[in-house]
Design a protein around this motif. Structure first.
Motif, PDB file in Angstrom:
ATOM      1  N   ILE A 161     -23.481  91.020  54.289  1.00  0.00           N
ATOM      2  CA  ILE A 161     -24.633  90.227  53.867  1.00  0.00           C
ATOM      3  C   ILE A 161     -24.077  89.021  53.134  1.00  0.00           C
ATOM      4  N   ASN A 162     -24.420  87.827  53.612  1.00  0.00           N
ATOM      5  CA  ASN A 162     -23.920  86.615  52.976  1.00  0.00           C
ATOM      6  C   ASN A 162     -24.915  85.500  53.253  1.00  0.00           C
ATOM      7  N   LYS A 163     -25.111  84.638  52.272  1.00  0.00           N
ATOM      8  CA  LYS A 163     -26.111  83.574  52.504  1.00  0.00           C
ATOM      9  C   LYS A 163     -25.537  82.411  53.312  1.00  0.00           C
ATOM     10  N   ILE A 199     -19.415  88.706  49.671  1.00  0.00           N
ATOM     11  CA  ILE A 199     -17.953  88.605  49.843  1.00  0.00           C
ATOM     12  C   ILE A 199     -17.694  87.609  50.971  1.00  0.00           C
ATOM     13  N   SER A 200     -16.819  86.610  50.700  1.00  0.00           N
ATOM     14  CA  SER A 200     -16.629  85.545  51.689  1.00  0.00           C
ATOM     15  C   SER A 200     -15.784  85.986  52.876  1.00  0.00           C
ATOM     16  N   GLY A 201     -14.824  86.910  52.623  1.00  0.00           N
ATOM     17  CA  GLY A 201     -13.960  87.362  53.727  1.00  0.00           C
ATOM     18  C   GLY A 201     -12.626  86.643  53.737  1.00  0.00           C
ATOM     19  N   ILE A 227      -8.621  86.168  53.652  1.00  0.00           N
ATOM     20  CA  ILE A 227      -7.665  87.019  54.389  1.00  0.00           C
ATOM     21  C   ILE A 227      -7.140  88.156  53.527  1.00  0.00           C
ATOM     22  N   GLN A 228      -6.977  87.892  52.225  1.00  0.00           N
ATOM     23  CA  GLN A 228      -6.433  88.954  51.374  1.00  0.00           C
ATOM     24  C   GLN A 228      -7.424  90.116  51.236  1.00  0.00           C
ATOM     25  N   HIS A 229      -8.719  89.832  51.347  1.00  0.00           N
ATOM     26  CA  HIS A 229      -9.704  90.917  51.315  1.00  0.00           C
ATOM     27  C   HIS A 229      -9.708  91.639  52.675  1.00  0.00           C
ATOM     28  N   LEU A 230      -9.695  90.849  53.742  1.00  0.00           N
ATOM     29  CA  LEU A 230      -9.713  91.449  55.095  1.00  0.00           C
ATOM     30  C   LEU A 230      -8.524  92.379  55.298  1.00  0.00           C
ATOM     31  N   GLN A 239     -10.839  97.633  43.604  1.00  0.00           N
ATOM     32  CA  GLN A 239     -10.477  96.455  44.411  1.00  0.00           C
ATOM     33  C   GLN A 239      -9.971  96.838  45.801  1.00  0.00           C
ATOM     34  N   VAL A 240     -10.540  96.170  46.790  1.00  0.00           N
ATOM     35  CA  VAL A 240     -10.126  96.370  48.179  1.00  0.00           C
ATOM     36  C   VAL A 240      -9.360  95.130  48.612  1.00  0.00           C
ATOM     37  N   GLY A 241      -8.237  95.326  49.288  1.00  0.00           N
ATOM     38  CA  GLY A 241      -7.523  94.161  49.804  1.00  0.00           C
ATOM     39  C   GLY A 241      -6.026  94.270  49.663  1.00  0.00           C
ATOM     40  N   GLN A 242      -5.393  93.147  49.890  1.00  0.00           N
ATOM     41  CA  GLN A 242      -3.925  93.082  49.893  1.00  0.00           C
ATOM     42  C   GLN A 242      -3.324  93.640  48.615  1.00  0.00           C
ATOM     43  N   THR A 243      -3.916  93.290  47.494  1.00  0.00           N
ATOM     44  CA  THR A 243      -3.374  93.774  46.220  1.00  0.00           C
ATOM     45  C   THR A 243      -4.258  94.882  45.640  1.00  0.00           C
ATOM     46  N   GLY A 244      -5.132  95.424  46.477  1.00  0.00           N
ATOM     47  CA  GLY A 244      -5.969  96.549  46.047  1.00  0.00           C
ATOM     48  C   GLY A 244      -5.779  97.699  47.006  1.00  0.00           C
ATOM     49  N   ASP A 258     -30.137  85.930  51.293  1.00  0.00           N
ATOM     50  CA  ASP A 258     -29.853  86.057  49.867  1.00  0.00           C
ATOM     51  C   ASP A 258     -29.722  87.545  49.511  1.00  0.00           C
ATOM     52  N   LEU A 259     -28.545  87.900  49.017  1.00  0.00           N
ATOM     53  CA  LEU A 259     -28.301  89.324  48.740  1.00  0.00           C
ATOM     54  C   LEU A 259     -29.249  89.877  47.680  1.00  0.00           C
ATOM     55  N   PHE A 260     -29.734  89.001  46.790  1.00  0.00           N
ATOM     56  CA  PHE A 260     -30.630  89.497  45.733  1.00  0.00           C
ATOM     57  C   PHE A 260     -31.968  89.966  46.309  1.00  0.00           C
ATOM     58  N   ALA A 264     -14.927  96.535  45.726  1.00  0.00           N
ATOM     59  CA  ALA A 264     -15.195  95.190  45.209  1.00  0.00           C
ATOM     60  C   ALA A 264     -14.106  94.238  45.689  1.00  0.00           C
ATOM     61  N   SER A 265     -14.435  92.955  45.691  1.00  0.00           N
ATOM     62  CA  SER A 265     -13.409  91.948  45.995  1.00  0.00           C
ATOM     63  C   SER A 265     -12.612  91.691  44.718  1.00  0.00           C
ATOM     64  N   ARG A 266     -11.496  91.016  44.894  1.00  0.00           N
ATOM     65  CA  ARG A 266     -10.698  90.708  43.708  1.00  0.00           C
ATOM     66  C   ARG A 266     -11.429  89.747  42.779  1.00  0.00           C
ATOM     67  N   ALA A 267     -12.187  88.820  43.367  1.00  0.00           N
ATOM     68  CA  ALA A 267     -12.937  87.883  42.526  1.00  0.00           C
ATOM     69  C   ALA A 267     -13.929  88.652  41.655  1.00  0.00           C
ATOM     70  N   GLY A 270     -19.067  91.352  45.967  1.00  0.00           N
ATOM     71  CA  GLY A 270     -18.152  90.261  45.642  1.00  0.00           C
ATOM     72  C   GLY A 270     -18.708  89.328  44.593  1.00  0.00           C
ATOM     73  N   ARG A 271     -18.085  88.164  44.502  1.00  0.00           N
ATOM     74  CA  ARG A 271     -18.461  87.183  43.480  1.00  0.00           C
ATOM     75  C   ARG A 271     -19.907  86.722  43.622  1.00  0.00           C
ATOM     76  N   GLY A 272     -20.445  86.840  44.859  1.00  0.00           N
ATOM     77  CA  GLY A 272     -21.827  86.437  45.105  1.00  0.00           C
ATOM     78  C   GLY A 272     -22.828  87.205  44.254  1.00  0.00           C
TER      79      GLY A 272
HETATM   80  P1  FAD Z   1     -15.866  84.169  47.027  1.00  0.00           P
HETATM   81  O1  FAD Z   1     -14.792  83.746  47.957  1.00  0.00           O
HETATM   82  O2  FAD Z   1     -16.248  83.234  45.920  1.00  0.00           O
HETATM   83  O3  FAD Z   1     -17.133  84.453  47.931  1.00  0.00           O
HETATM   84  C1  FAD Z   1     -18.403  84.738  47.444  1.00  0.00           C
HETATM   85  C2  FAD Z   1     -19.325  84.813  48.660  1.00  0.00           C
HETATM   86  O4  FAD Z   1     -20.609  85.211  48.218  1.00  0.00           O
HETATM   87  C3  FAD Z   1     -19.496  83.486  49.388  1.00  0.00           C
HETATM   88  O5  FAD Z   1     -19.196  83.672  50.766  1.00  0.00           O
HETATM   89  C4  FAD Z   1     -20.949  83.125  49.205  1.00  0.00           C
HETATM   90  O6  FAD Z   1     -21.520  82.501  50.340  1.00  0.00           O
HETATM   91  C5  FAD Z   1     -21.570  84.466  48.964  1.00  0.00           C
HETATM   92  N1  FAD Z   1     -22.787  84.411  48.148  1.00  0.00           N
HETATM   93  C6  FAD Z   1     -22.966  83.769  46.974  1.00  0.00           C
HETATM   94  N2  FAD Z   1     -24.207  83.959  46.518  1.00  0.00           N
HETATM   95  C7  FAD Z   1     -24.834  84.758  47.442  1.00  0.00           C
HETATM   96  C8  FAD Z   1     -26.152  85.270  47.536  1.00  0.00           C
HETATM   97  N3  FAD Z   1     -27.079  85.051  46.594  1.00  0.00           N
HETATM   98  N4  FAD Z   1     -26.444  86.030  48.621  1.00  0.00           N
HETATM   99  C9  FAD Z   1     -25.542  86.263  49.613  1.00  0.00           C
HETATM  100  N5  FAD Z   1     -24.286  85.773  49.558  1.00  0.00           N
HETATM  101  C10 FAD Z   1     -23.931  85.023  48.483  1.00  0.00           C
HETATM  102  N6  FAD Z   1      -9.051  89.308  47.213  1.00  0.00           N
HETATM  103  C11 FAD Z   1      -9.513  90.551  47.434  1.00  0.00           C
HETATM  104  O7  FAD Z   1     -10.730  90.763  47.633  1.00  0.00           O
HETATM  105  N7  FAD Z   1      -8.652  91.605  47.438  1.00  0.00           N
HETATM  106  C12 FAD Z   1      -7.315  91.470  47.247  1.00  0.00           C
HETATM  107  O8  FAD Z   1      -6.589  92.474  47.236  1.00  0.00           O
HETATM  108  C13 FAD Z   1      -6.801  90.153  47.026  1.00  0.00           C
HETATM  109  N8  FAD Z   1      -5.478  89.962  46.854  1.00  0.00           N
HETATM  110  C14 FAD Z   1      -5.008  88.676  46.705  1.00  0.00           C
HETATM  111  C15 FAD Z   1      -3.636  88.443  46.637  1.00  0.00           C
HETATM  112  C16 FAD Z   1      -3.160  87.162  46.520  1.00  0.00           C
HETATM  113  C17 FAD Z   1      -1.684  86.956  46.449  1.00  0.00           C
HETATM  114  C18 FAD Z   1      -4.057  86.074  46.471  1.00  0.00           C
HETATM  115  C19 FAD Z   1      -3.554  84.683  46.362  1.00  0.00           C
HETATM  116  C20 FAD Z   1      -5.412  86.287  46.542  1.00  0.00           C
HETATM  117  C21 FAD Z   1      -5.909  87.583  46.639  1.00  0.00           C
HETATM  118  N9  FAD Z   1      -7.293  87.823  46.736  1.00  0.00           N
HETATM  119  C22 FAD Z   1      -7.720  89.085  46.993  1.00  0.00           C
HETATM  120  C23 FAD Z   1      -8.284  86.780  46.479  1.00  0.00           C
HETATM  121  C24 FAD Z   1      -8.904  86.173  47.713  1.00  0.00           C
HETATM  122  O9  FAD Z   1      -8.119  85.081  48.133  1.00  0.00           O
HETATM  123  C25 FAD Z   1     -10.324  85.655  47.390  1.00  0.00           C
HETATM  124  O10 FAD Z   1     -10.265  84.741  46.327  1.00  0.00           O
HETATM  125  C26 FAD Z   1     -11.328  86.740  47.043  1.00  0.00           C
HETATM  126  O11 FAD Z   1     -11.277  87.768  47.999  1.00  0.00           O
HETATM  127  C27 FAD Z   1     -12.726  86.133  46.993  1.00  0.00           C
HETATM  128  O12 FAD Z   1     -13.643  87.094  46.582  1.00  0.00           O
HETATM  129  P2  FAD Z   1     -15.179  86.960  46.988  1.00  0.00           P
HETATM  130  O13 FAD Z   1     -15.293  86.953  48.460  1.00  0.00           O
HETATM  131  O14 FAD Z   1     -15.928  87.979  46.213  1.00  0.00           O
HETATM  132  O15 FAD Z   1     -15.569  85.552  46.341  1.00  0.00           O
END
Ligand code: FAD
Length: 334
Positions: free
Chosen positions: A300-302, A281-283, A285-288, A263-268, A319-321, A248-251, A222-224
């Motif tokens: 794995i999440n910090k 990955i934060s988790g 609902i759209q990813h779950l 992309q995994v999730g509601q729109t993936g 720390d995932l790194f 991967a997450s959408r982010a 994910g974005r992390g």
């Molecule tokens: P973030 O929410 O930014 O989370 C990043 C996580 O990484 C955080 O929990 C943080 O603690 C952790 N992190 C950061 N640095 C580290 C480190 N060094 N070590 C360990 N952990 C770390 N999302 C999807 O995934 N799939 C979809 O299909 C999807 N469809 C969507 C549809 C709609 C209509 C909408 C509105 C949203 C959709 N989203 C979807 C987006 C979703 O709401 C989230 O924004 C997205 O899932 C967040 O991705 P993420 O968890 O990678 O990023």
């Protein structure tokens, strides 16, 4: 003198009498039957009655012979015509309408993928029926279960339409055995509709890894991960060590760390592997919505408060790194 007669007991489905019959749309690519589309057969079996599979395109007869071995299928109808090779819904919709009418089917089912989602609404409109999408459960011949609001609520819906038109979620139904069946193979009707839409080209992401939609194990980032470089440095070696597909997450996709097809999730993609291991990955609902049916979820999440830990079977706060390379090394050493 009057005597009250006993109330007549009406069977739940008057069709003790009525014969249920499902037409399952089977997909193929380059002459190979798509295993994911076999969820349509499993759903048809759950409904009851007979299940007929339909394959179309160049080489459809050979695919039909292979599909005839799928357990639980009574008949396969095939339509040998290159116009159906690329899955253009403009060509496919009249094809399905004609075959549903000819076969007198009570149910038409396609997989809830890009193809089925684009095709069945057209067929439903042409047959004046209300489509039911993303079905994850069959309660009876007319009552189906489907998630709404990104899986936050589960709807049970009953359809009174004479022909039920459904797309089914592949991960919600078991894949039937692909050997041992002996369905009859027959040619279907081909309306040969000239559509104004022409297929020009496609740009498919190629990968030697297991297919994300059907892999036994998935490693997602994910974005992390912070950047594409870090995603590529950390996620593929961990996936390789586990023989896993990459997700991967959408982010992560929107930030350009990973290809859109991952992309995994509601729109993936919806995945339900034996193991879903995710890092950074934060988790949301759209990813779950796309992975919570996985057998074992490891995260794995910090952030110990990250919502992913609410669904995870195994959680590693850190720390995932540090943790991802450490885990990769340990797995490789096994
Ligand atoms: P973030 O929410 O930014 O989370 C990043 C996580 O990484 C955080 O929990 C943080 O603690 C952790 N992190 C950061 N640095 C580290 C480190 N060094 N070590 C360990 N952990 C770390 N999302 C999807 O995934 N799939 C979809 O299909 C999807 N469809 C969507 C549809 C709609 C209509 C909408 C509105 C949203 C959709 N989203 C979807 C987006 C979703 O709401 C989230 O924004 C997205 O899932 C967040 O991705 P993420 O968890 O990678 O990023």
């Amino acid at each position: 003198q009057f005597r009250l007669s006993q109330p007549t007991v009406v069977p739940q489905y008057s069709a003790i009498a009525r014969l249920l019959s499902t037409l399952a749309v089977l997909e193929q690519r380059d002459g190979k039957l798509s295993v994911q589309s076999l969820a349509t057969v499993a759903a048809g079996q759950k409904i009851g009655g007979s299940v007929t599979g339909l394959v179309a395109g160049s080489g459809a007869k050979a695919v039909a012979e292979a599909a005839a071995k799928v357990k639980g299928v009574e008949k396969i109808i095939y339509i040998e015509n290159g116009a159906y090779d690329r899955g253009l819904p403009e060509n496919w919709a009249p094809l399905l309408v004609e075959n549903v009418k000819k076969g007198g089917f009570t149910h038409l089912i396609a997989a809830h993928g890009a193809f089925g989602k684009s095709l069945l609404p057209r067929v439903a409109a042409l047959l004046d029926s209300q489509q039911i999408s993303d079905v994850t459960g069959v309660e009876s011949e007319d009552t189906f279960v489907r998630p709404i609001y990104a899986g936050n609520a589960i709807l049970t819906v009953q359809s009174l339409d004479p022909i039920k038109i459904l797309t089914v979620r592949g991960t919600a139904f078991p894949t039937p055995e692909t050997e041992g069946g002996s369905a009859a193979v027959e040619e279907g009707v081909d309306p040969k509709v000239e559509s104004p839409t022409e297929w020009l080209s496609e740009d498919l992401a190629k990968s030697d890894r297991p297919d994300l939609g059907s892999a036994e194990r998935v490693v997602s980032g994910g974005r992390g991960l912070k950047s594409k470089e870090e995603f590529d440095r950390l996620i593929p070696p961990l996936a390789d060590a586990l023989g896993a597909a990459i997700g991967a997450s959408r982010a992560a996709v929107d930030s350009g760390f990973a290809d859109n097809s991952l992309q995994v999730g509601q729109t993936g993609k919806n995945v339900a592997p034996q193991l879903y291991l995710c890092a950074g990955i934060s988790g949301a609902i759209q990813h779950l919505a796309g992975m919570k049916d996985s057998k074992v979820i490891a995260a794995i999440n910090k952030d110990p408060e990250a919502p992913i830990f609410q669904v995870a079977d195994v959680g590693l706060v850190g720390d995932l790194f540090e943790k991802v390379p450490e885990l990769t090394e340990k797995l490789k050493a096994q």
